[in-house]
Design a protein around this motif. Structure first.
Motif, mmCIF file in Angstrom:
data_model
loop_
_atom_site.group_PDB
_atom_site.id
_atom_site.type_symbol
_atom_site.label_atom_id
_atom_site.label_comp_id
_atom_site.label_asym_id
_atom_site.label_seq_id
_atom_site.Cartn_x
_atom_site.Cartn_y
_atom_site.Cartn_z
ATOM 1 N N GLY A 253 0.828 -1.202 0.000
ATOM 2 C CA GLY A 253 0.000 0.000 0.000
ATOM 3 C C GLY A 253 0.862 1.251 0.000
ATOM 4 N N GLY A 254 0.471 2.213 0.831
ATOM 5 C CA GLY A 254 1.201 3.467 0.895
ATOM 6 C C GLY A 254 2.178 3.513 2.063
ATOM 7 N N ILE A 255 2.798 4.674 2.237
ATOM 8 C CA ILE A 255 3.724 4.890 3.356
ATOM 9 C C ILE A 255 3.012 4.667 4.685
ATOM 10 C CG2 ILE A 255 4.998 6.672 4.613
ATOM 11 C CD1 ILE A 255 6.523 5.636 2.215
ATOM 12 N N MET A 256 1.799 5.191 4.803
ATOM 13 C CA MET A 256 1.060 5.048 6.060
ATOM 14 C C MET A 256 0.691 3.599 6.341
ATOM 15 S SD MET A 256 0.839 7.838 7.731
ATOM 16 C CE MET A 256 -0.304 7.145 8.919
ATOM 17 N N ASP A 257 0.505 2.806 5.308
ATOM 18 C CA ASP A 257 0.177 1.395 5.506
ATOM 19 C C ASP A 257 1.379 0.614 6.028
ATOM 20 O OD1 ASP A 257 -2.608 1.262 4.326
ATOM 21 O OD2 ASP A 257 -1.519 2.067 2.619
ATOM 22 N N ARG A 258 2.577 0.978 5.598
ATOM 23 C CA ARG A 258 3.769 0.224 5.994
ATOM 24 C C ARG A 258 4.417 0.792 7.248
ATOM 25 N NH1 ARG A 258 5.627 -3.196 7.615
ATOM 26 N NH2 ARG A 258 7.205 -4.686 6.923
ATOM 27 N N PHE A 259 4.261 2.089 7.484
ATOM 28 C CA PHE A 259 4.954 2.716 8.605
ATOM 29 C C PHE A 259 4.008 3.139 9.728
ATOM 30 C CE2 PHE A 259 8.011 3.021 5.208
ATOM 31 C CZ PHE A 259 9.234 2.888 5.835
ATOM 32 N N ASP A 260 2.763 2.633 9.712
ATOM 33 C CA ASP A 260 1.799 3.059 10.728
ATOM 34 C C ASP A 260 2.270 2.738 12.142
ATOM 35 O OD1 ASP A 260 1.547 0.329 10.388
ATOM 36 O OD2 ASP A 260 -0.585 0.371 9.870
ATOM 37 N N SER A 261 2.901 1.585 12.333
ATOM 38 C CA SER A 261 3.393 1.233 13.670
ATOM 39 C C SER A 261 4.710 1.928 13.991
ATOM 40 C CB SER A 261 3.556 -0.289 13.793
ATOM 41 O OG SER A 261 4.437 -0.792 12.807
ATOM 42 N N VAL A 262 5.565 2.101 12.990
ATOM 43 C CA VAL A 262 6.851 2.794 13.189
ATOM 44 C C VAL A 262 6.617 4.226 13.658
ATOM 45 C CG1 VAL A 262 8.922 3.658 12.011
ATOM 46 C CG2 VAL A 262 8.071 1.357 11.522
ATOM 47 N N ILE A 263 5.592 4.869 13.111
ATOM 48 C CA ILE A 263 5.265 6.243 13.490
ATOM 49 C C ILE A 263 5.053 6.366 14.996
ATOM 50 C CG2 ILE A 263 3.410 7.977 13.348
ATOM 51 C CD1 ILE A 263 3.163 7.210 10.371
ATOM 52 N N PHE A 264 4.431 5.350 15.588
ATOM 53 C CA PHE A 264 4.161 5.381 17.031
ATOM 54 C C PHE A 264 5.363 4.948 17.861
ATOM 55 C CE2 PHE A 264 -0.480 5.860 18.190
ATOM 56 C CZ PHE A 264 -0.829 6.489 17.004
ATOM 57 N N THR A 265 6.138 3.974 17.353
ATOM 58 C CA THR A 265 7.261 3.480 18.152
ATOM 59 C C THR A 265 8.438 4.447 18.176
ATOM 60 O OG1 THR A 265 8.120 2.230 16.252
ATOM 61 C CG2 THR A 265 6.691 1.055 17.779
ATOM 62 N N ALA A 266 8.604 5.250 17.130
ATOM 63 C CA ALA A 266 9.767 6.145 17.057
ATOM 64 C C ALA A 266 9.863 7.095 18.258
ATOM 65 C CB ALA A 266 9.752 6.920 15.743
ATOM 66 N N PRO A 267 8.809 7.854 18.592
ATOM 67 C CA PRO A 267 8.913 8.736 19.762
ATOM 68 C C PRO A 267 9.049 7.978 21.072
ATOM 69 C CG PRO A 267 6.693 8.802 18.852
ATOM 70 C CD PRO A 267 7.533 8.064 17.871
ATOM 71 N N VAL A 268 8.430 6.796 21.174
ATOM 72 C CA VAL A 268 8.524 5.998 22.397
ATOM 73 C C VAL A 268 9.961 5.549 22.626
ATOM 74 C CG1 VAL A 268 7.833 3.835 23.492
ATOM 75 C CG2 VAL A 268 6.130 5.240 22.336
ATOM 76 N N VAL A 269 10.602 5.027 21.591
ATOM 77 C CA VAL A 269 11.986 4.564 21.714
ATOM 78 C C VAL A 269 12.913 5.732 22.003
ATOM 79 C CG1 VAL A 269 13.926 3.549 20.442
ATOM 80 C CG2 VAL A 269 11.649 2.509 20.293
ATOM 81 N N TYR A 270 12.690 6.855 21.346
ATOM 82 C CA TYR A 270 13.540 8.023 21.578
ATOM 83 C C TYR A 270 13.479 8.484 23.027
ATOM 84 C CZ TYR A 270 15.098 12.888 21.492
ATOM 85 O OH TYR A 270 15.740 14.074 21.771
ATOM 86 N N VAL A 271 12.277 8.597 23.565
ATOM 87 C CA VAL A 271 12.109 9.061 24.946
ATOM 88 C C VAL A 271 12.665 8.043 25.939
ATOM 89 C CG1 VAL A 271 10.408 9.612 26.730
ATOM 90 C CG2 VAL A 271 10.129 10.537 24.430
ATOM 91 N N LEU A 272 12.314 6.764 25.743
ATOM 92 C CA LEU A 272 12.761 5.723 26.677
ATOM 93 C C LEU A 272 14.282 5.563 26.648
ATOM 94 C CD1 LEU A 272 10.043 2.949 26.228
ATOM 95 C CD2 LEU A 272 10.343 4.497 28.153
ATOM 96 N N ALA A 273 14.867 5.600 25.473
ATOM 97 C CA ALA A 273 16.330 5.489 25.372
ATOM 98 C C ALA A 273 17.008 6.680 26.060
ATOM 99 C CB ALA A 273 16.748 5.404 23.903
ATOM 100 N N SER A 274 16.470 7.863 25.855
ATOM 101 C CA SER A 274 17.032 9.055 26.499
ATOM 102 C C SER A 274 16.972 8.954 28.003
ATOM 103 C CB SER A 274 16.287 10.312 26.018
ATOM 104 O OG SER A 274 16.389 10.455 24.620
ATOM 105 N N LEU A 275 15.867 8.392 28.530
ATOM 106 C CA LEU A 275 15.678 8.313 29.979
ATOM 107 C C LEU A 275 16.428 7.128 30.600
ATOM 108 C CD1 LEU A 275 11.866 9.104 30.283
ATOM 109 C CD2 LEU A 275 13.768 10.609 30.857
ATOM 110 N N LEU A 276 16.320 5.952 29.983
ATOM 111 C CA LEU A 276 16.843 4.740 30.598
ATOM 112 C C LEU A 276 18.348 4.540 30.374
ATOM 113 C CD1 LEU A 276 13.961 2.228 29.759
ATOM 114 C CD2 LEU A 276 14.351 3.501 31.887
ATOM 115 N N ILE A 277 18.873 5.078 29.280
ATOM 116 C CA ILE A 277 20.288 4.869 28.977
ATOM 117 C C ILE A 277 21.139 6.080 29.349
ATOM 118 C CG2 ILE A 277 21.954 4.383 27.145
ATOM 119 C CD1 ILE A 277 19.749 2.953 25.626
ATOM 120 N N TYR A 278 20.626 7.264 29.093
ATOM 121 C CA TYR A 278 21.468 8.462 29.214
ATOM 122 C C TYR A 278 21.074 9.418 30.321
ATOM 123 C CZ TYR A 278 23.185 6.879 24.724
ATOM 124 O OH TYR A 278 23.721 6.124 23.729
ATOM 125 N N TYR A 279 19.922 9.193 30.960
ATOM 126 C CA TYR A 279 19.482 10.161 31.970
ATOM 127 C C TYR A 279 20.328 10.067 33.228
ATOM 128 C CZ TYR A 279 16.484 12.881 35.039
ATOM 129 O OH TYR A 279 15.998 13.829 35.912
#
Length: 279
Positions: A253-279
């Motif tokens: 399908g389109g970009i949204m069909d293939r990346f719909d889950s990535v769109i949500f995981t990207a900010p979660v991983v960024y925040v969690l990595a910043s807090l759990l690894i580098y905070y």
């Protein structure tokens, strides 16, 4: 034939994703910019009014143009600055730009259209930009892959476990084939792959933290959110009676069909990595 087309598209997409992320820098920024522009277009044209204005008349109206300009400016700020404060200010400035456009074109556009357009800007372009922000963290070239483990590995494991053991429907009104068993399998699968990734490849690089446990936690939480992202996109398509957002990726399908889950995981991983690894 459809299976082989889908498989070929998946392999090509994985290769391009790996190469782009490993290279990083301006290459990743440009790829994410183009991806965001296409995703914004797909979301905008899912709207009934947008379908009438854009697909039947085959032209871009002022509101969509504002969205494209906003995305380009946002990614320019990300690439040239990367400071969280600047990103926050740029998002606020873009909201003000949407409202200025609304005021001086009134009553051509309804308030709901303005809100939808700004939502589409946040939904795909801003959230996808967290891939770039994660890549730019210290050792981010290793951490950024957690985004795709949390989404694509979760999806594969959920599918396999659901096919084998799925009995209880997860959200039948949105996705009749998804099961609670499959959902749990996806979460556990992503957590296990994340833990193995940290254990075998990155323990020396992240020697000062328990990277195996941290990666397992990040991938498990990311997998939960990734399934919400998948279902959210399904809900939007059902609202607008669409099978797919687009046809850019054969078999997917389109970009949204293939990346719909990535769109949500990207900010979660960024925040969690910043807090759990580098905070």
């Amino acid at each position: 034939m459809n299976f082989w087309i889908r498989l070929g598209s998946s392999i090509t997409l994985i290769i391009v994703t790996l190469a782009t992320i490993i290279y990083g820098g301006w290459v990743l920024a440009i790829v994410l910019l183009l991806t965001s522009l296409i995703a914004y277009k797909e979301l905008s044209r899912a709207n009934e009014l947008s379908v009438h204005n854009f697909m039947h008349n085959n032209r871009i109206n002022g509101l969509e143009a504002i969205g494209y300009i906003a995305i380009i400016i946002y990614y320019a700020v990300i690439f040239l600055s990367g400071e969280n404060a600047m990103l926050f200010l740029s998002v606020n400035a873009i909201l003000i730009a949407f409202m200025i456009f609304y005021v001086f074109t009134f009553p051509r556009y309804h308030a709901g259209q303005i809100m939808e357009s700004f939502f589409y800007f946040i939904y795909a372009p801003v959230m996808l930009s967290c891939i770039f922000l994660t890549r730019n963290l210290e050792n981010g070239v290793h951490i950024v892959f957690l985004i795709f483990i949390s989404s694509w590995i979760c999806d594969s494991c959920a599918y396999a476990v659901g096919m084998l053991f799925g009995k209880h429907k997860l959200v039948p009104k949105l996705s009749p084939k998804k099961s609670i068993e499959g959902s749990i399998g996806g979460i556990l699968g992503a957590a296990i792959v994340g833990a193995l990734y940290g254990h075998f490849l990155l323990r020396e690089i992240f020697a000062d933290v328990n990277i195996v446990l941290i990666f397992a936690v990040i991938c498990a939480l990311g997998a939960i959110i990734s399934q919400i992202g998948d279902l959210a996109a399904s809900a939007i398509k059902r609202n607008y009676d669409l099978k797919d957002f687009g046809k850019l990726i054969p078999g997917h399908g389109g970009i949204m069909d293939r990346f719909d889950s990535v769109i949500f995981t990207a900010p979660v991983v960024y925040v969690l990595a910043s807090l759990l690894i580098y905070y």
